[in-house]
Design a protein around this motif. Structure first.
Motif, PDB file in Angstrom:
ATOM      1  N   LEU A 178     -11.005  -1.018   1.336  1.00 21.47           N
ATOM      2  CA  LEU A 178      -9.773  -1.682   0.929  1.00 21.47           C
ATOM      3  C   LEU A 178      -8.980  -2.047   2.166  1.00 21.47           C
ATOM      4  N   LYS A 179      -8.232  -3.130   2.072  1.00 22.06           N
ATOM      5  CA  LYS A 179      -7.354  -3.492   3.171  1.00 22.06           C
ATOM      6  C   LYS A 179      -6.202  -2.494   3.221  1.00 22.06           C
ATOM      7  N   LYS A 180      -5.625  -2.356   4.400  1.00 19.98           N
ATOM      8  CA  LYS A 180      -4.586  -1.351   4.607  1.00 19.98           C
ATOM      9  C   LYS A 180      -3.364  -1.613   3.739  1.00 19.98           C
ATOM     10  N   ASP A 181      -2.971  -2.874   3.561  1.00 23.73           N
ATOM     11  CA  ASP A 181      -1.790  -3.157   2.743  1.00 23.73           C
ATOM     12  C   ASP A 181      -2.025  -2.815   1.276  1.00 23.73           C
ATOM     13  N   VAL A 182      -3.259  -2.995   0.790  1.00 27.30           N
ATOM     14  CA  VAL A 182      -3.582  -2.613  -0.596  1.00 27.30           C
ATOM     15  C   VAL A 182      -3.533  -1.095  -0.744  1.00 27.30           C
ATOM     16  N   GLN A 183      -4.043  -0.374   0.253  1.00 29.54           N
ATOM     17  CA  GLN A 183      -3.995   1.086   0.207  1.00 29.54           C
ATOM     18  C   GLN A 183      -2.558   1.588   0.142  1.00 29.54           C
TER      19      GLN A 183
END
Length: 184
Positions: free
Chosen positions: A161-166
């Motif tokens: 997952l991308k960091k912003d989604v996490q």
């Protein structure tokens, strides 16, 4: 009870006396260390904390504590440096990890084998210098190589997952409108 000496008779808090034989008396020996007097019983309490006393608290106080020295671990900015690039630049002001990648490689234990599975399968190993099979995919300048015949540049894992989604998921701010629409 005539063998007990009169000096060993101690009065009880309630005014009762009890005679104890000398062989059953425990003598506390005082030892000097660093100018402080310590008894054997106090040393045992410091060494072996019991159920909430001392520094080992919690459900498993006997479990060994594993701590690693961060100065011996390589900073993430220096793990995966591509060939021909400048030295990595750490983004953190107070980074506690090592930034000396040459010393890290010298002190690193020898490789476990000659071939890295990740490099052979995907053409690239994301562990770079910290890989235990890094001899195959690092050059003389400690740069991480890519096999362009195999490497596609796309992530090989589905669970990334991308960091912003996490961060949005952790803060419970992620919009599940598309998922709700697909399920209905």
């Amino acid at each position: 009870m005539s063998t007990a000496s009169e000096a060993n008779v101690k009065p009880d808090n309630r005014g009762l006396e009890c005679q104890v034989l000398d062989e059953f008396l425990v003598v506390e020996s005082k030892q000097r260390s660093n100018g402080q007097e310590k008894t054997e019983s106090s040393e045992k309490k410091e060494e072996n904390p019991v159920n909430g006393t001392g520094k080992n608290k919690g459900q498993k106080p006997k479990r060994p504590v594993y701590k690693f020295d961060r100065k011996k671990q390589l900073c993430s900015a220096y793990i995966d440096m591509p060939p021909g690039s400048e030295d990595g630049v750490c983004k953190f002001d107070n980074c506690k990890f090592s930034h000396d990648y040459k010393a890290f490689v010298e002190n690193k234990p020898p490789d476990l084998g000659s071939e890295c599975y990740m490099y052979n399968t995907f053409g690239y190993c994301p562990r770079g210098l910290t890989c235990r099979y890094s001899g195959q995919h690092t050059d003389g300048n400690y740069r991480n190589l890519k096999n362009t015949d195999i490497y596609t540049g796309e992530p090989q894992e589905c669970n990334q997952l991308k960091k912003d989604v996490q961060i949005k998921l952790r803060k419970k701010e992620y919009n599940f409108a598309e998922a709700d629409h697909a399920c209905n």
